[in-house]
Structure formats: structure tokens, C-alpha cells
Write an enzyme that holds these catalytic residues in place. Structure first.
Site, mmCIF file in Angstrom:
data_model
loop_
_atom_site.group_PDB
_atom_site.id
_atom_site.type_symbol
_atom_site.label_atom_id
_atom_site.label_comp_id
_atom_site.label_asym_id
_atom_site.label_seq_id
_atom_site.Cartn_x
_atom_site.Cartn_y
_atom_site.Cartn_z
ATOM 1 N N LYS A 113 -9.213 76.207 15.142
ATOM 2 C CA LYS A 113 -8.114 75.402 14.594
ATOM 3 C C LYS A 113 -7.137 76.304 13.835
ATOM 4 O O LYS A 113 -7.557 77.227 13.148
ATOM 5 C CB LYS A 113 -8.750 74.396 13.634
ATOM 6 C CG LYS A 113 -7.849 73.349 13.082
ATOM 7 C CD LYS A 113 -8.593 72.528 12.034
ATOM 8 C CE LYS A 113 -8.805 73.317 10.774
ATOM 9 N NZ LYS A 113 -9.124 72.530 9.577
ATOM 10 N N LYS A 121 -17.506 75.425 5.796
ATOM 11 C CA LYS A 121 -17.048 76.077 4.569
ATOM 12 C C LYS A 121 -18.178 76.713 3.780
ATOM 13 O O LYS A 121 -17.945 77.593 2.956
ATOM 14 C CB LYS A 121 -16.284 75.086 3.670
ATOM 15 C CG LYS A 121 -14.903 74.746 4.198
ATOM 16 C CD LYS A 121 -14.048 74.110 3.116
ATOM 17 C CE LYS A 121 -12.641 73.838 3.616
ATOM 18 N NZ LYS A 121 -11.824 73.144 2.631
ATOM 19 N N LYS A 169 -4.527 77.332 7.314
ATOM 20 C CA LYS A 169 -3.863 78.093 6.253
ATOM 21 C C LYS A 169 -4.829 79.069 5.590
ATOM 22 O O LYS A 169 -4.409 79.970 4.889
ATOM 23 C CB LYS A 169 -3.238 77.131 5.237
ATOM 24 C CG LYS A 169 -4.182 76.057 4.718
ATOM 25 C CD LYS A 169 -3.419 74.894 4.073
ATOM 26 C CE LYS A 169 -4.374 73.746 3.745
ATOM 27 N NZ LYS A 169 -3.743 72.516 3.389
HETATM 28 P P1 TYM Z 1 -6.045 69.452 4.728
HETATM 29 O O1 TYM Z 1 -5.327 69.772 3.471
HETATM 30 O O2 TYM Z 1 -7.007 70.465 5.270
HETATM 31 O O3 TYM Z 1 -5.012 69.143 5.870
HETATM 32 C C1 TYM Z 1 -3.986 68.178 5.698
HETATM 33 C C2 TYM Z 1 -3.745 67.421 6.989
HETATM 34 O O4 TYM Z 1 -3.364 68.318 8.046
HETATM 35 C C3 TYM Z 1 -4.207 68.127 9.172
HETATM 36 N N1 TYM Z 1 -4.395 69.425 9.835
HETATM 37 C C4 TYM Z 1 -4.176 69.655 11.144
HETATM 38 N N2 TYM Z 1 -3.750 68.855 12.133
HETATM 39 C C5 TYM Z 1 -3.620 69.404 13.370
HETATM 40 N N3 TYM Z 1 -3.885 70.706 13.645
HETATM 41 C C6 TYM Z 1 -4.320 71.549 12.684
HETATM 42 N N4 TYM Z 1 -4.562 72.814 12.961
HETATM 43 C C7 TYM Z 1 -4.470 71.028 11.360
HETATM 44 N N5 TYM Z 1 -4.854 71.570 10.166
HETATM 45 C C8 TYM Z 1 -4.816 70.581 9.256
HETATM 46 C C9 TYM Z 1 -5.514 67.591 8.598
HETATM 47 O O5 TYM Z 1 -6.255 66.890 9.569
HETATM 48 C C10 TYM Z 1 -5.014 66.700 7.494
HETATM 49 O O6 TYM Z 1 -4.645 65.426 7.994
HETATM 50 N N6 TYM Z 1 -9.583 66.297 3.163
HETATM 51 C C11 TYM Z 1 -8.181 66.413 3.503
HETATM 52 C C12 TYM Z 1 -7.263 66.035 2.349
HETATM 53 C C13 TYM Z 1 -7.517 64.673 1.807
HETATM 54 C C14 TYM Z 1 -7.224 63.437 2.461
HETATM 55 C C15 TYM Z 1 -7.628 62.427 1.552
HETATM 56 C C16 TYM Z 1 -6.651 63.109 3.694
HETATM 57 C C17 TYM Z 1 -8.073 64.379 0.607
HETATM 58 N N7 TYM Z 1 -8.139 63.027 0.459
HETATM 59 C C18 TYM Z 1 -7.489 61.080 1.871
HETATM 60 C C19 TYM Z 1 -6.517 61.754 3.994
HETATM 61 C C20 TYM Z 1 -6.931 60.749 3.108
HETATM 62 C C21 TYM Z 1 -7.873 67.858 3.857
HETATM 63 O O7 TYM Z 1 -8.526 68.766 3.431
HETATM 64 O O8 TYM Z 1 -6.762 68.044 4.614
#
Ligand code: TYM
Length: 332
Positions: free
Chosen positions: A195, A114, A198
Site C-alpha cells: 500500500k 505495526k 506516508k
Molecule cells: P489513516 O490516517 O491511515 O488514513 C486516512 C484515510 O486514508 C486512507 N488511505 C488510503 N486509501 C487508499 N490507498 C492508500 N494507499 C491509502 N492510505 C490511506 C485510509 O483508508 C483512511 O480512510 N484509523 C484511521 C483513522 C481514523 C478513522 C477514525 C477513520 C481514526 N478514527 C474513524 C474513520 C473513522 C487511519 O489510521 O487512517
């Protein structure tokens, strides 16, 4: 409940959620709520680690909340809440930042990705992982359902929990990531080496959970395919088709070998049509419920109730952690 465990997970309200989010994480949320004590948050404090537009933040926060309910989460079972509604997150986040080393944060691949090529990188992006650790540790969560890209953050969370306990005495629970065997990393439709995300500027590269059936059909028919015409699951040799097989399997419930058998000797055309129909059928009921929930105005009540339940757990852990560290606690 046979052996209920504490579960916490979260999603950032940054942009439109994709079927990557759904398959990699949200499907597990629903499966877990039946047997476990689940806390699912919208990570809005994480959402501001990159520049945000206030109107978009409000809209996307409501969107993710409504999608949580639309996929089948029951707010009477799982607590659905905003990270910013429970101030303990920011406070334990600070504490976790003080326990983190610069070197370990510099090694985080999400930070490297990022911040790459950016002239000004916000400090919030750098201390994002200790805030995520706090999210999890506040609930003493045993299980954290996430996609593969969050594995490294979970490792750090485990290290920070261990470090805290070692320095201040057994207080926090060392959590386990729960990563699906198939679908932990859904790839871009235009490039299976990346990957699905969004934040990709090309909307043809991802399927948003709220895309119309026609858009879904168009995007899948244009999805990149590998050379040859065999429908075989082989992520090394045939990454594009393997990604479509994964999406198909996860949206239809059919196993990978069954899919391979069903399309033996057939070209990509029929296969892609069927993948698109499976995605449309999986998303249509979610989209219908989504529209109802947005129209009902229920979201604010759900978030209020969720935050009350979450804060009861989070505040108790924060108090315990501060006491263990030597903070003088206010008398109650
Ligand atoms: P975020 O918002 O980027 O994504 C949310 C969840 O979706 C999963 N994910 C995917 N899984 C499979 N294939 C993909 N292409 C894909 N894109 C996204 C992510 O692995 C995630 O599980 N840091 C985290 C948010 C967060 C969090 C937490 C998660 C903040 N605090 C505590 C768990 C526990 C994030 O940015 O996810």
C-alpha cells in the site's frame, strides 16, 4: 437535502498525507458534504499510538487541518475538528475497550503489521480499534468514507455497536463503510504489492499531497512498471501499470476504458508523462489554497467551531450510552 445521512471519518496526523489518502478517502469527504451531515476529524489521539515528536505532532495536525479545507471542505457545512478537543472520544473509547475481546483485537491486521518485529509494542496500538469505533459511534454515523485498509476496523465497529445494543438496549447506530470502487488501495510506486503509505521510509514510493510538481514528475517517471509495454488495467497480471491507471483515472476524471483506448499501441513513456501531468493538475489548486489557509491563521477558529459542533452531538450520545449501561449520571 433529500435523504441526509450522518457521516464521520478521520485521518491521523502522522506524516505527510499522500495521494493514497486523497483518492481513497478525502475525495469522498468533499463529495459527501453537499448532501450529508458531515464530521471530519483529525485523529490526533490515534496519532500517539506510535512514538511521536511533539513539534511534529503540532505541525502535522495543522497541516492535515489546512489540507481538509484546501481540498474543498467547507467548514460552514462539514465540522472539522480535532479528536483531542472532544473528550467524549477518549471516554467512549474506554467503554468500547471494555466491550472488546483480546482475540478480536489480536486479529487486526493493522496491529499485526505495526507491531511485527518490534521489541516494545505500546498498549495504545492494541486498543486503537475500539477508540476508532468510539469515534464513529459517538456521531451515530451511517456512513464512514475510508480506504480499503480500514475495512476490518469498520467490521469491528459494527460488531461493537451490535454488542452494545444487544447488552444494553438499542442505543448506537451500526455504520456502513463507504469504500471507493476504484482507488480504495493506491499502491506504492516502487512495489505494487504494498500500500502507498506516508510511513514508508522511501519518499520515492509515495506522492505527498504537498510534493512539488517537479518531484511528482520525477517520482512518476521512476515508478516501477511491469514487463511488456501494453497499457492495460489488470491488477493481477499488471499491478504496477494498473496502479498508475487508477491514479490517472482518479486525478483526471477519465474512465479506465478511455485511458486504455487512448494509449493503445503507445509505450510507457508518454503514458507516464500524462499521468504525472494529471496528478500535478489535481494537486496544484489544492496546494495554492493550502498556502493561503496556512498564511491566514484561520485554522484555530475552524477547529474551535468544529469542536463545539462535534461535542454537542458526541456528548449527547455518550450520556445516552452511559445511562443505558447503568452509570449514575451527574444531575444537570
Ligand atoms: P489513516 O490516517 O491511515 O488514513 C486516512 C484515510 O486514508 C486512507 N488511505 C488510503 N486509501 C487508499 N490507498 C492508500 N494507499 C491509502 N492510505 C490511506 C485510509 O483508508 C483512511 O480512510 N484509523 C484511521 C483513522 C481514523 C478513522 C477514525 C477513520 C481514526 N478514527 C474513524 C474513520 C473513522 C487511519 O489510521 O487512517
Amino acid at each position: 437535502m433529500a435523504n441526509p445521512k450522518r457521516v464521520l471519518s478521520g485521518i491521523q496526523p502522522s506524516g505527510r498525507l499522500t495521494i493514497g489518502n486523497y483518492i481513497g478517502a478525502m475525495k469522498s469527504y468533499v463529495a459527501l458534504q453537499e448532501e450529508h451531515d458531515c464530521y471530519y476529524m483529525i485523529a490526533d489521539l490515534h496519532g500517539i499510538t506510535v512514538p511521536q515528536d511533539p513539534e511534529a505532532l503540532r505541525e502535522q495536525t495543522e497541516m492535515v487541518t489546512a489540507l481538509y479545507v484546501a481540498i474543498g471542505l467547507n467548514p460552514d457545512k462539514a465540522a472539522i475538528f480535532l479528536q483531542s478537543h472532544v473528550p467524549a472520544h477518549a471516554e467512549l473509547g474506554w467503554i468500547m475497550t471494555t466491550l472488546s475481546y483480546m482475540g478480536e483485537l489480536e486479529r487486526m491486521t493493522q496491529f499485526k503489521d505495526k507491531s511485527a518485529g518490534k521489541e516494545a509494542v505500546g498498549a495504545g496500538l492494541f486498543v486503537y480499534p475500539p477508540l476508532m469505533a468510539a469515534d464513529i459511534l459517538l456521531y451515530k454515523a451511517h456512513l464512514v468514507p475510508v480506504g480499503d485498509d480500514q475495512k476490518q476496523h469498520l467490521e469491528l465497529t459494527r460488531d461493537l455497536a451490535g454488542r452494545f445494543n444487544h447488552r444494553f438496549g438499542e442505543t448506537l447506530v451500526v455504520p456502513e463503510p463507504l469504500i471507493p470502487k476504484l482507488g480504495a488501495r493506491i499502491m506504492s510506486l516502487d512495489d505494487a504489492s504494498k500500500k502507498m503509505s506516508k510511513s514508508n521510509p522511501n519518499p520515492g514510493s509515495y506522492i505527498a499531497m504537498l510534493d512539488s510538481p517537479d518531484d511528482i514528475r520525477k517520482k512518476i517517471s521512476r515508478a516501477k512498471t511491469d514487463l511488456g509495454r501494453e497499457i492495460a488495467y489488470d491488477p493481477e497480471e499488471k499491478p504496477e501499470i494498473s496502479n498508475l491507471i487508477t491514479i490517472f483515472s482518479q486525478c483526471s476524471g477519465k474512465s479506465v476504458p478511455d485511458i486504455e483506448k487512448a494509449y493503445e499501441g503507445q509505450g510507457y513513456g508518454t503514458f507516464k508523462k500524462d499521468v504525472a501531468e494529471a496528478v500535478v493538475s489535481a494537486l496544484e489548486p489544492i496546494q495554492a489554497r493550502y498556502a493561503d489557509i496556512r498564511a491566514s491563521g484561520e485554522i484555530h477558529r475552524i477547529l474551535k467551531d468544529g469542536a463545539d459542533r462535534a461535542a454537542a452531538v458526541a456528548d449527547a450520545t455518550l450520556r445516552e450510552a452511559k445511562q443505558a449501561m447503568g452509570f449514575l449520571l451527574p444531575r444537570r
